[in-house]
Structure formats: C-alpha cells, structure tokens
Design a protein around this motif. Structure first.
Motif, mmCIF file in Angstrom:
data_model
loop_
_atom_site.group_PDB
_atom_site.id
_atom_site.type_symbol
_atom_site.label_atom_id
_atom_site.label_comp_id
_atom_site.label_asym_id
_atom_site.label_seq_id
_atom_site.Cartn_x
_atom_site.Cartn_y
_atom_site.Cartn_z
ATOM 1 N N ARG A 1 0.842 -1.181 0.050
ATOM 2 C CA ARG A 1 0.060 -0.005 -0.150
ATOM 3 C C ARG A 1 0.963 1.243 -0.094
ATOM 4 O O ARG A 1 0.727 2.143 0.877
ATOM 5 N N SER A 2 1.755 1.387 -0.899
ATOM 6 C CA SER A 2 2.900 2.175 -1.181
ATOM 7 C C SER A 2 2.593 3.185 -1.911
ATOM 8 O O SER A 2 2.909 2.906 -3.319
ATOM 9 N N ALA A 3 2.337 4.527 -1.670
ATOM 10 C CA ALA A 3 2.297 5.330 -3.097
ATOM 11 C C ALA A 3 3.384 5.781 -3.533
ATOM 12 O O ALA A 3 3.897 6.035 -4.440
ATOM 13 N N ALA A 4 4.641 5.643 -2.475
ATOM 14 C CA ALA A 4 6.116 6.147 -2.958
ATOM 15 C C ALA A 4 6.489 5.010 -4.070
ATOM 16 O O ALA A 4 6.992 5.431 -4.902
ATOM 17 N N VAL A 5 6.113 3.741 -3.827
ATOM 18 C CA VAL A 5 6.460 2.833 -4.841
ATOM 19 C C VAL A 5 5.722 3.084 -6.048
ATOM 20 O O VAL A 5 6.326 2.605 -7.115
ATOM 21 N N LEU A 6 4.424 3.445 -6.165
ATOM 22 C CA LEU A 6 3.641 3.648 -7.412
ATOM 23 C C LEU A 6 4.197 4.717 -8.052
ATOM 24 O O LEU A 6 4.530 4.616 -9.221
ATOM 25 N N VAL A 7 4.871 5.701 -7.414
ATOM 26 C CA VAL A 7 5.616 6.971 -8.071
ATOM 27 C C VAL A 7 6.834 6.449 -8.765
ATOM 28 O O VAL A 7 7.239 6.670 -9.931
ATOM 29 N N TYR A 8 7.576 5.688 -7.942
ATOM 30 C CA TYR A 8 8.782 4.831 -8.487
ATOM 31 C C TYR A 8 8.582 4.111 -9.611
ATOM 32 O O TYR A 8 9.395 4.240 -10.718
ATOM 33 N N ALA A 9 7.263 3.476 -9.677
ATOM 34 C CA ALA A 9 7.038 2.809 -10.839
ATOM 35 C C ALA A 9 6.907 3.563 -12.067
ATOM 36 O O ALA A 9 7.481 3.439 -13.198
ATOM 37 N N GLY A 10 6.316 4.833 -11.907
ATOM 38 C CA GLY A 10 6.094 5.747 -12.906
ATOM 39 C C GLY A 10 7.405 6.158 -13.502
ATOM 40 O O GLY A 10 7.582 6.372 -14.759
ATOM 41 N N VAL A 11 8.446 6.311 -12.620
ATOM 42 C CA VAL A 11 9.772 6.800 -12.865
ATOM 43 C C VAL A 11 10.477 5.733 -13.598
ATOM 44 O O VAL A 11 11.079 6.148 -14.613
ATOM 45 N N VAL A 12 10.354 4.477 -13.397
ATOM 46 C CA VAL A 12 10.934 3.656 -14.135
ATOM 47 C C VAL A 12 10.198 3.405 -15.364
ATOM 48 O O VAL A 12 10.851 3.411 -16.443
ATOM 49 N N LEU A 13 8.923 3.513 -15.455
ATOM 50 C CA LEU A 13 8.172 3.239 -16.736
ATOM 51 C C LEU A 13 9.075 4.395 -17.756
ATOM 52 O O LEU A 13 9.261 4.128 -18.854
#
Length: 166
Positions: free
Chosen positions: A110-122
């Motif tokens: 339940r991590s918004a930070a990891v979700l943002v990180y996924a966007g950066v990786v994408l």
C-alpha cells in the motif's frame, strides 16, 4: 561461451532487475506489510499474482537469453534475435515483468511512493528503449528485427503468438 552466457545472465539479473524491482522497493517500503483486519485482502492476492507472474516472465526471458549464448546486457548480446517464449507476444516482456513486480509491491505494501517509483521506472525504460535499444537492435539484427517489430507490439501483448516466416 555457454558458461559465460549463464554467468553473465545471472549477474545482470541480480544487478539490473534485482536492484530496480527488488532492492529499491525494499528500501522504500522496508517490506513492512500494512495491518489488515484479519483474513487475506483481495488486494494482497492480486499483488501476489502480479509479483509472481512478473518473476516467472522475467526469469523465463533471462533463461532464453542464456540459452541463445548471450545475455540481455548490451555488452554480451546474443548472436541472433531472441523471439521465443514471451517475446512471441510482446517485444519488451522483461520491462513489463519488472513493472508488474514493482506495481505488485506498491499494492502489497500500500505504498504510494513505490507507485510513483514505478512511474519513474516506466519513463526511464521507455526513453531507454526508444533512444538506445530499438536503434541498436535494428543496427545489430537488421531486417530480422524490422520484421519482428512490424509484427509484435512493444508494450501491449498480442493475443496469439507471432511465428516468424523464417
């Protein structure tokens, strides 16, 4: 060459996806599970499916490169274009697998930070693929890659596997 390909593949697996999809999300989340009110939440099941599917696809792709006497790492490419397994459905299964693993962790923890990180990786992956990988593959494999690119989409998997005319 075969031992070198397997060693290079395993080292690259640990250094690239291992860091991007494993170490960095672990640092962000501490791999601490959120408290739930008992039972297994549906989000946890979906997250586990995403992570496991990503791991299976990723390992399958890496095995294909080692069997082709090369690695996914640019310094040790294969002698021929790898268009088997998941590559028959989509040109970038490793990147999609890594993103599935990261997004699964975002959901699991339940991590918004990891979700943002996924966007950066994408964003980084798309820029790398467009700016370096696709032009390099076209130079390296020529008509074979151009035919593959015409028939297999980069990011949205085909419903049926592609079969090369060759």
């Amino acid at each position: 060459m075969r031992v070198r390909a397997w060693v290079g593949t395993v080292v690259f697996l640990l250094l690239a996806p291992g860091v991007v999809a494993g170490l960095i999300p672990a640092v962000i989340t501490g791999w601490r599970m959120p408290r739930t009110s008992g039972g297994t939440a549906p989000a946890t099941i979906v997250a586990a499916i995403m992570i496991l599917t990503g791991v299976v696809v990723l390992l399958g792709a890496f095995i294909r490169f080692a069997r082709a006497d090369g690695t996914p790492a640019p310094p040790m490419p294969t002698g021929h274009l790898v268009v088997v397994g998941a590559y028959r459905y989509v040109r970038n299964p490793m990147y999609l697998a890594v993103l599935a693993i990261i997004l699964g962790q975002a959901l699991l923890f339940r991590s918004a930070a990891v979700l943002v990180y996924a966007g950066v990786v994408l964003l980084a992956v798309v820029l790398f693929v467009r700016g370096y990988e696709e032009p390099t593959l076209e130079r390296e494999y020529g008509d074979e890659y151009r035919e593959y690119r015409r028939n297999v989409r980069g990011w949205i998997p085909r419903l049926r596997p592609w079969h090369s005319a060759a």
